[in-house]
Design a protein around this motif. Structure first.
Motif, PDB file in Angstrom:
ATOM      1  N   ALA A 108       0.859  -1.196   0.000  1.00 32.16           N
ATOM      2  CA  ALA A 108       0.000   0.000   0.000  1.00 32.16           C
ATOM      3  C   ALA A 108       0.883   1.230   0.000  1.00 32.16           C
ATOM      4  CB  ALA A 108      -0.880   0.002   1.245  1.00 32.16           C
ATOM      5  N   ARG A 109       0.263   2.360  -0.298  1.00 28.16           N
ATOM      6  CA  ARG A 109       0.963   3.638  -0.139  1.00 28.16           C
ATOM      7  C   ARG A 109       0.249   4.398   0.973  1.00 28.16           C
ATOM      8  NH1 ARG A 109       1.570   3.167  -6.113  1.00 28.16           N
ATOM      9  NH2 ARG A 109       3.795   2.822  -6.459  1.00 28.16           N
ATOM     10  N   LEU A 110       1.007   4.955   1.881  1.00 26.48           N
ATOM     11  CA  LEU A 110       0.432   5.741   2.986  1.00 26.48           C
ATOM     12  C   LEU A 110       1.192   7.064   3.054  1.00 26.48           C
ATOM     13  CD1 LEU A 110      -1.501   5.746   5.523  1.00 26.48           C
ATOM     14  CD2 LEU A 110       0.488   4.963   6.836  1.00 26.48           C
ATOM     15  N   PRO A 111       0.746   8.058   2.285  1.00 23.22           N
ATOM     16  CA  PRO A 111       1.476   9.332   2.239  1.00 23.22           C
ATOM     17  C   PRO A 111       1.674   9.942   3.629  1.00 23.22           C
ATOM     18  CG  PRO A 111      -0.269   9.290   0.579  1.00 23.22           C
ATOM     19  CD  PRO A 111      -0.429   8.038   1.401  1.00 23.22           C
ATOM     20  N   GLY A 139      10.720  -2.495  -0.617  1.00 29.49           N
ATOM     21  CA  GLY A 139      10.037  -1.476  -1.416  1.00 29.49           C
ATOM     22  C   GLY A 139      11.034  -0.613  -2.153  1.00 29.49           C
ATOM     23  N   GLY A 140      10.594   0.572  -2.523  1.00 29.54           N
ATOM     24  CA  GLY A 140      11.456   1.481  -3.272  1.00 29.54           C
ATOM     25  C   GLY A 140      12.033   2.574  -2.386  1.00 29.54           C
ATOM     26  N   ASP A 141      12.505   3.651  -3.020  1.00 32.17           N
ATOM     27  CA  ASP A 141      13.204   4.677  -2.237  1.00 32.17           C
ATOM     28  C   ASP A 141      12.290   5.382  -1.235  1.00 32.17           C
ATOM     29  OD1 ASP A 141      11.888   5.836  -4.354  1.00 32.17           O
ATOM     30  OD2 ASP A 141      13.451   7.297  -4.799  1.00 32.17           O
ATOM     31  N   GLY A 142      10.995   5.528  -1.590  1.00 31.90           N
ATOM     32  CA  GLY A 142      10.053   6.115  -0.642  1.00 31.90           C
ATOM     33  C   GLY A 142       9.955   5.249   0.610  1.00 31.90           C
ATOM     34  N   SER A 143       9.829   3.958   0.394  1.00 31.49           N
ATOM     35  CA  SER A 143       9.749   3.020   1.526  1.00 31.49           C
ATOM     36  C   SER A 143      11.032   3.069   2.359  1.00 31.49           C
ATOM     37  CB  SER A 143       9.525   1.596   1.006  1.00 31.49           C
ATOM     38  OG  SER A 143       8.395   1.558   0.163  1.00 31.49           O
ATOM     39  N   TYR A 144      12.161   3.243   1.687  1.00 26.21           N
ATOM     40  CA  TYR A 144      13.444   3.350   2.409  1.00 26.21           C
ATOM     41  C   TYR A 144      13.424   4.556   3.363  1.00 26.21           C
ATOM     42  CZ  TYR A 144      16.148   0.077  -0.579  1.00 26.21           C
ATOM     43  OH  TYR A 144      16.659  -1.018  -1.228  1.00 26.21           O
TER      44      TYR A 144
HETATM   45  P1  ADP Z   1       8.381   3.253  -3.339  1.00 28.83           P
HETATM   46  O1  ADP Z   1       8.734   2.730  -2.007  1.00 28.83           O
HETATM   47  O2  ADP Z   1       8.154   2.178  -4.344  1.00 28.83           O
HETATM   48  O3  ADP Z   1       9.334   4.340  -3.805  1.00 28.83           O
HETATM   49  P2  ADP Z   1       6.474   5.316  -2.637  1.00 28.83           P
HETATM   50  O4  ADP Z   1       7.374   6.456  -2.993  1.00 28.83           O
HETATM   51  O5  ADP Z   1       5.024   5.421  -2.977  1.00 28.83           O
HETATM   52  O6  ADP Z   1       6.934   3.931  -3.238  1.00 28.83           O
HETATM   53  O7  ADP Z   1       6.618   5.111  -1.058  1.00 28.83           O
HETATM   54  C1  ADP Z   1       5.951   4.047  -0.410  1.00 28.83           C
HETATM   55  C2  ADP Z   1       5.527   4.490   0.952  1.00 28.83           C
HETATM   56  O8  ADP Z   1       6.691   4.821   1.744  1.00 28.83           O
HETATM   57  C3  ADP Z   1       4.683   5.764   0.988  1.00 28.83           C
HETATM   58  O9  ADP Z   1       3.332   5.552   0.710  1.00 28.83           O
HETATM   59  C4  ADP Z   1       4.893   6.202   2.425  1.00 28.83           C
HETATM   60  O10 ADP Z   1       4.103   5.411   3.280  1.00 28.83           O
HETATM   61  C5  ADP Z   1       6.364   5.856   2.663  1.00 28.83           C
HETATM   62  N1  ADP Z   1       7.208   7.025   2.422  1.00 28.83           N
HETATM   63  C6  ADP Z   1       7.497   7.598   1.239  1.00 28.83           C
HETATM   64  N2  ADP Z   1       8.275   8.686   1.390  1.00 28.83           N
HETATM   65  C7  ADP Z   1       8.487   8.813   2.720  1.00 28.83           C
HETATM   66  C8  ADP Z   1       9.206   9.747   3.543  1.00 28.83           C
HETATM   67  N3  ADP Z   1       9.873  10.785   3.012  1.00 28.83           N
HETATM   68  N4  ADP Z   1       9.194   9.554   4.870  1.00 28.83           N
HETATM   69  C9  ADP Z   1       8.534   8.511   5.417  1.00 28.83           C
HETATM   70  N5  ADP Z   1       7.825   7.614   4.709  1.00 28.83           N
HETATM   71  C10 ADP Z   1       7.799   7.749   3.393  1.00 28.83           C
END
Ligand code: ADP
Ligand code: F6P
Length: 319
Positions: free
Chosen positions: A72-75, A102-107
């Motif tokens: 899921a995505r949780l902004p 996950g990807g960089d956002g998840s990181y």
């Molecule tokens: P991915 O991990 O594939 O790059 P996303 O960028 O959608 O995908 O990020 C996945 C999830 O990681 C987001 O929905 C949010 O819950 C979390 N996330 C993204 N960016 C941040 C951040 N700067 N700080 C904390 N959690 C974040």
């Protein structure tokens, strides 16, 4: 000393995530560590949706695409208050550490939790191959196979009808799926964030190929660059080919992971557990020059992406 870990998948799913879940679970259990599978990424974490995993809970998933944990995505996870809630839930359940696939956002989420006292390790799960700190992400190889199979089929029908197939592939601002599939399929043109988009140049090239007597052409183009239907119409209107657009879309995210993705995910899952056992947090795992490595998440996210210039150069030489 780690006694309990959680595991979650976050962002867009990718084939091989299940293989990583299996490896993390089995390596951890083998070390006497309890494992909790957390549903639907950070969303399930803050909603306290998780269950203990035994060896059998990850049986028969190695060959399955998607993620059994859901993603899921949780902004809102960028908000400290939401992160604090996640930490409170983990502490209440006495979960010491987390593996985040996950990807960089998840990181970034994993790094925030580590800063708040929960050691996290990130594994690169995405078909885009756009994560710094690794030469290859879990799922890229499978998605590439899917694209290649589709383009090979499109070539068959295009060559029967003197057509130009414009094939849009995913990648989210990264051209790897485009250039690797272009090279693998012998496409006539690759358009990606790295090449830029020059419509007149594409049309000129197609006219040139038509004049040479080619009976079909394939243009592989990364998503988010242009309207491929409009481009196909222009090809029909101003070259000798009739243009047809195909958007491969989410088909690229599904399917049974290739052996390469299964092994990569297993090696990375093992490394994640080894790092946590060694007391390391805030790291992400990668593969560099065939070695499984890890970097601090901040350090990895600041790394320049490896250049693909040689691939584009080779493509130009072979076309
Ligand atoms: P991915 O991990 O594939 O790059 P996303 O960028 O959608 O995908 O990020 C996945 C999830 O990681 C987001 O929905 C949010 O819950 C979390 N996330 C993204 N960016 C941040 C951040 N700067 N700080 C904390 N959690 C974040
Ligand atoms: O990051 C994986 C990816 O499939 C990208 O290639 C694409 O841009 C995006 O996710 C699509 O997201 P969604 O599944 O939310 O439509």
């Amino acid at each position: 000393m780690i006694r309990k870990i959680g595991i979650l998948t976050s962002g867009g799913d990718s084939p091989g995530m299940n293989a990583a879940i299996r490896a993390v679970t089995r390596c951890a259990l083998g070390n006497g560590i309890e494992v909790y599978g957390i549903q639907d990424g950070y969303r399930g974490l803050v909603e306290d949706r998780m269950r203990p995993f035994k060896k059998g809970d990850v049986s028969d998933i190695l060959s399955r695409g998607g993620t059994i944990l859901g993603s899921a995505r949780l902004p809102e996870f960028k908000d400290e208050a939401v992160q604090d809630k996640a930490c409170a839930i983990l502490k209440q359940r006495e979960i010491d550490a987390l593996v985040v696939i996950g990807g960089d956002g998840s990181y970034r989420g994993a790094k925030s939790l580590t800063d708040k006292g929960i050691n996290c390790i990130g594994l690169p799960g995405t078909i885009d191959n756009d994560i710094p700190g690794t030469d290859q992400t879990i799922g890229f190889d499978t998605a590439l196979h899917t694209v290649v199979e589709a383009v090979d089929k499109l070539r068959d029908t295009s060559s029967s009808h003197h057509r130009c197939s414009v094939v849009e592939v995913m990648g989210n601002h990264c051209g790897d799926l485009a250039v690797y599939s272009g090279l693998s399929c012998g496409a006539e043109i690759v358009v990606s964030p790295e090449t830029g988009y020059d419509e007149e140049d594409i049309l000129d090239r197609l006219r040139y190929l038509d004049n040479l007597g080619k009976n079909h052409a394939i243009v592989v183009i990364s998503e988010k660059i242009c309207d491929v239907e409009a481009l196909a119409r222009k090809i029909s209107a101003s070259t000798g080919f009739s243009g047809r657009a195909t958007v491969l879309g989410h088909i690229q995210r599904g399917g049974s992971p290739t052996p390469n993705d299964r092994v990569l995910a297993s090696l990375m899952g093992e490394k994640a557990v080894d790092l946590l056992v060694a007391g390391v947090g805030g790291h992400c795992v990668g593969i560099k020059e065939n070695e499984i490595v890890s970097f601090a998440i901040d350090e990895a996210l600041a790394m320049p992406k490896s250049s693909r210039k040689h691939l584009y150069r080779l493509f130009d030489r072979l076309v």
